[in-house]
Design a protein around this motif. Sequence first.
Motif: not given
Lengths: 340, 172
Positions: B96-100, B106-108
């Motif tokens: 998500t955007k907060e997890e940048k 973009e995948k983890y």
Amino acid sequence: MAKITFDGIQIEVADGSTILQAARQIGGSIVPPAMCYYSTLKGTGGKCRACLVKVTAGSEKDPRPMPKLVASCITPVQDGMIVENTLNEEVLSTRKSIVEFLLINHPLDCPICDQAGECDLQNFAFEHGNVKQRYEEERREFDKIDIGQYIKLHMTRCILCYRCVYTADQLTEKRVHGVMNRGDAAEISTYIANSIENDFSGNIIDVCPVGALTDKTFRFANRVWFTKPVDAHRNCDKCSGKVVLWYRGNDVLRVTARKNEYNEVIDFICNTCRFEKKETSDWTIEGPRKIERTSVISQGHYLEGTQVADFTKRVAQEQYKNIDDLPVQPPRQLSPDTAR
Amino acid sequence: MQLSNRTKKIEPKPLNFWERMYLPVIFQGLNITIKHLFKKKATIRYPEVKRELSPVFRGLHILKRDAQGRERCTACGLCALACPAEAISMLSAERTKEEKHLYREEKYAAVYEVNMLRCIFCGLCEEACPKAAIYLQKDKFAPAFFGREEVIYGKDRLVESVTNRAKVGLDQ
């Protein structure tokens, strides 16, 4: 009927068929790769240049060679035509350049991409491409777009093959997406962010040779090669209902249409079958789908008739050196006594 | 009982005078023992002294972070595909955007597990990794365990700590 010679193999094909169709009638490793041509869609082909071949004799009446390499998917055969594909050095080296061209703007984000493992471009680059790229400039980038409820468009990965446009044109009555702008700025887009709501819109995911159009219900769910494909069908009033279910454990992660050996959809399926029926109880299971042994999807399935991928054989052959400093020993005869 | 026809019968020769005395052979043996007293010891005092590991030693796995402290792994599954022992499994998720600041791509990997009972420490996962995320450490052994539930290493034990960075691969 026209008689042509393709890579030294003579074959008789119907008039008006293309060189690629003739090659596919022969089958095997001599068939030129195709990224944009789609046998079930009219008008496709001639865009990606992956299938370029050398015509060394145009026809029986005019046996002059064609001056340039021709795209085999749109060039009709003529009687007495002689075509070279895998035998011609020029074709092979050109194909390497084509890979390089197609990959210029491709992000090469295969570790993330959901298409990896069944991607035409990946196969094409693996079979024909160079390991290194010379392109150092900035690649074009786009934002990801949700087109409709189920489909995500990664324009960055698109190679502009137009397959999805032809699919929408020929399967549905009102196409709302297409290629906008020209040349380097060309992109697939929905007209003013129109969403695709048609019942057969999901098929553009299947026809996309790369991971530009992906299934949002399968997005990042799993790698293709960890899922197990199973043939299944159901009674559907909109489509044939013949699909492949991709299982992980007991869960259906994804439903796709069945494809032939050239990765082309045989029967297009509707969105209800594709996106909404993800329970085993919705389907009549026919049995496990046969996957080519050389495909990564068959990993972990230890079946008989294991084949080594061509690539390793080719490398071995290139690196093979004859060692002739030892006289060849005749094989020792084993008597029943020593054989024990 | 005879297993084959090739059995040979051995008749021992009668011992001569010196052999019957046994003393020469006893001194011969003692001689070897005394010689070894002055040789370099083959053993080391283990917990205090440790042997140097080979430069290609493959020990406990680690999931590296990049220079900014973000996880490198993108859950592409190539390590699990390469693994001959099928020890690795993973589940991916979208960032998500907060997890940048936490994940590089973009995948983890939401779940990443290595079964140490299955792992044969061949290092193929390290070789397959396109993101230089997984490494087998050169200075750390997989510890012994007391229960089966300790064997499966999740991300809590595999991911490198931000403060105490491990040196692996090209860093060394």
